[in-house]
Design a protein around this motif. Sequence first.
Motif, mmCIF file in Angstrom:
data_model
loop_
_atom_site.group_PDB
_atom_site.id
_atom_site.type_symbol
_atom_site.label_atom_id
_atom_site.label_comp_id
_atom_site.label_asym_id
_atom_site.label_seq_id
_atom_site.Cartn_x
_atom_site.Cartn_y
_atom_site.Cartn_z
ATOM 1 N N ASN A 64 1.033 -1.186 -0.239
ATOM 2 C CA ASN A 64 -0.053 0.075 0.071
ATOM 3 C C ASN A 64 0.792 0.775 0.250
ATOM 4 O O ASN A 64 0.543 2.293 -0.406
ATOM 5 N N ASP A 65 1.890 1.137 0.416
ATOM 6 C CA ASP A 65 2.317 2.290 0.916
ATOM 7 C C ASP A 65 4.224 2.313 0.827
ATOM 8 O O ASP A 65 4.967 1.800 1.289
ATOM 9 N N ILE A 66 4.827 2.855 -0.251
ATOM 10 C CA ILE A 66 5.945 2.188 -0.480
ATOM 11 C C ILE A 66 6.735 2.770 -0.340
ATOM 12 O O ILE A 66 8.003 2.435 0.038
ATOM 13 N N ASP A 67 6.523 4.309 0.860
ATOM 14 C CA ASP A 67 7.226 4.796 1.680
ATOM 15 C C ASP A 67 8.019 4.129 3.366
ATOM 16 O O ASP A 67 8.058 4.404 3.771
ATOM 17 N N ALA A 68 6.649 4.054 3.806
ATOM 18 C CA ALA A 68 6.852 2.737 4.553
ATOM 19 C C ALA A 68 7.316 1.560 4.891
ATOM 20 O O ALA A 68 7.988 1.017 3.962
#
Length: 311
Positions: A64-68
């Motif tokens: 869902n969140d590639i920055d997480a």
Amino acid sequence: MNTFELGAAYEIFEICSSVHDCYDVTICSERPGTKIKLGGLSLVTEFGLEELQRADTVIVPGWNDIDAVPPGNVLEHLRRAHAAGKRIVSICSGVFLLAAAGLLNGRRAAVHWSQAKILAARYPKVQVDADVLYVDDGDVMSSAGRAAGLDLCLHIVRKDCGGKIARSVAQRMVIPAFREGGQTQYIPHSAQTQIDSLAELREWLLLNLDRKIDIDEMAERMCMSRRTFLRRFQVATDLTPGEWLIRERVARARNLLEETIMPIEHIAEQVGFASADALRHHFRKRFGISAVSYRNSFRTDKPRLSGKPPE
């Protein structure tokens, strides 16, 4: 995970299982029994990550969140599964979890074109390919954005069960069994959509692939000058007539390799190549594998001798 990628993978393998009894599909998560938010939907899984050790293939359907920061527990389970010989597959942004787990170091990987630079900068040991729809690197596979996951899942079915079953699954889902080209064709550009006026000609060409067909004959059938025909054909197909014929001849040869035991020389003749060497050259150029190796990998269990469909 993302709803589309999860649903796409589940649907393809479930359809395959319902018709051909090829797979046993299980959905698992880091926290079984806990609601997982997927946009406006919620998902509760029954099984935890220990299921990865019982699987033959593990699919990561997006992230869902590639920055997480990926959960360490998830990465460790992926590493263990890979070390145990499981086939690891990512769809779209799921590739970021595989990269974070170190499973793509020194390997080529597909990713959505819009995330290619981020993936390459964050994981410099990964050979990022932003053009292809998917990469099959044996025990690790990855697909580009969203719908490319369908292409990769069908490729897996083709590899595991044969081309005939893969095509039957594609027909059930009303999607192509194999898409030509890569992501480049889907990257936004300013070219205006053209109306394809050559559909009837292309249908005739597909019925006559075994013949030698020149540009003048095609232009004459369309009642156009050679120059006008070449221009309109390229606008409609984004290919020259010669490139289009090669593509379709190779595609027809691929089906014959899967479904028959015809010698390469006979297949080349049936699909309109001047020689078996010409077929071998164009087949390797398009699919990155020799015709013989492809046949050994994807031929159905009971191939036919001729290229004609069964009675």
